[in-house]
Design an enzyme around this catalytic site. Structure first.
Site, PDB file in Angstrom:
ATOM      1  N   ARG A 137       0.840  -1.202   0.000  1.00  0.00           N
ATOM      2  CA  ARG A 137       0.000   0.000   0.000  1.00  0.00           C
ATOM      3  C   ARG A 137       0.876   1.253   0.000  1.00  0.00           C
ATOM      4  NH1 ARG A 137      -2.563   3.180   4.251  1.00  0.00           N
ATOM      5  NH2 ARG A 137      -4.772   3.628   3.871  1.00  0.00           N
ATOM      6  N   HIS A 219      -7.047   9.320   0.527  1.00  0.00           N
ATOM      7  CA  HIS A 219      -8.504   9.410   0.697  1.00  0.00           C
ATOM      8  C   HIS A 219      -9.145  10.451  -0.221  1.00  0.00           C
ATOM      9  CE1 HIS A 219      -8.065   6.653   3.987  1.00  0.00           C
ATOM     10  NE2 HIS A 219      -7.188   7.446   4.544  1.00  0.00           N
TER      11      HIS A 219
END
Length: 329
Positions: A137, A219
């Site tokens: 990630r 995000h």
């Protein structure tokens, strides 16, 4: 919705006290909580528990995590591909210290990256798999950071709905990424758009704007290109059923299964962190205690501002870990 949370504007009537029974939410922090020397006390004082977690992590990833988390400087720790595994292993090493003393939370939740630690604590992910996924990630997010100059800024003093309106009127990509508290949100996007939104927010009366120590615009829609690639990595890992209730930061609902957890981690890349709702969900479930596990005190600070009549603790140093052990073991 009977939530004893200041965010909801309801009276602090003690409704989280379930007949005197204490219920603990373990909160795991996300990126930005890293700091120099953040694991020195863990490895020095708990070699058989925390030290073993670090040893396993180094074997799994081939990174000098003990040196990074004890001696690494701020610039080195800021790199996304380093910060993410470093924060994860520090949080899980802290959890192992507490668990070895008999601590068992009633619920767990993680702020963004912290959700991997929460799922590991709940038995959904095995330690090695969590480490591998977080390393991947971080690498994927670092690619975005290299390709697109991005930024994240914390905003205080302007309501989230108004921040959304202001961001919608700015050219470029800038979106509300974290609903952290009624008086604190985070915006994310391209550096120019975030700066432009910041100027408008200052004019709107924002009390404080703080650039976050992160290496990529998390995000927001800039991360959309990573979803399919990370989904492939998630698909290669076994996700077990939760042994403890996990509250998702994507939905603020209970993670219902291992498959649900896998899908939520994919969605998490672009979805905002709904931390106000996470804390509200924990209060709804009768939580009386909020314990931040890992480096930093951001989440415990947010809980203190949102929940009335609760016990809130952090574990970022030896003294605070000792206090948590005395309280919960």
């Amino acid at each position: 919705m009977s939530v004893n949370v200041i965010a909801a504007g309801l009276p602090l009537d003690g409704s989280t006290d379930q007949g005197g029974q204490r219920r603990v939410l373990a909160m795991f922090p996300g990126q930005g909580s890293q700091r120099e020397g953040m694991a020195a006390h863990l490895i020095r004082e708990h070699p058989d528990t925390a030290g073993a977690v670090f040893e396993r992590a180094e074997e799994q990833l081939g990174l000098p995590l003990r040196a990074l988390c004890c001696e690494g400087d701020a610039d080195r720790l800021r790199a996304t591909e380093v910060a993410q595994p470093a924060i994860l292993v520090t949080a899980l090493a802290t959890f192992e210290v507490l668990r070895a003393e008999g601590f068992a939370p009633d619920l767990v939740a993680g702020h963004s990256l912290g959700e991997f630690a929460a799922l590991t604590a709940a038995g959904v992910l095995e330690l090695g798999d969590a480490l591998t996924l977080v390393r991947r990630r971080g690498e994927l997010m670092a690619e975005v950071a290299a390709a697109v100059p991005g930024a994240m800024t914390a905003v205080s003093g302007v309501e989230a709905a108004r921040i959304e309106e202001i961001c919608a009127g700015v050219d470029g990509v800038v979106e509300l990424a974290n609903y952290n508290a009624p008086d604190q949100s985070v915006i994310s996007g391209t550096a120019d758009a975030v700066e432009a939104a910041g100027e408008l927010l200052r004019a709107e009366g924002a009390g404080k704007l703080v650039s976050l120590r992160v290496g990529a615009p998390f995000h927001c829609s800039l991360m959309a290109a990573l979803e399919e690639r990370f989904a492939a990595d998630l698909g290669r890992v076994e996700f077990a059923e939760p042994t403890i209730d996990v509250i998702s930061s994507v939905t603020a609902q209970r993670v219902s299964s291992g498959d649900d957890a896998r899908e939520l981690l994919r969605r998490q890349l672009t979805a905002p962190v709904r931390w106000i709702e996470v804390i509200g969900a924990a209060a709804d479930r009768g939580c009386t205690d909020y314990l931040e596990i890992g480096p930093g005190r951001v989440l415990s600070g947010l809980a203190n501002r949102m929940v009335g009549g609760a016990t809130v603790r952090s574990t970022q140093d030896a003294r605070r870990i000792a206090a948590a052990v005395a309280e919960y073991a």
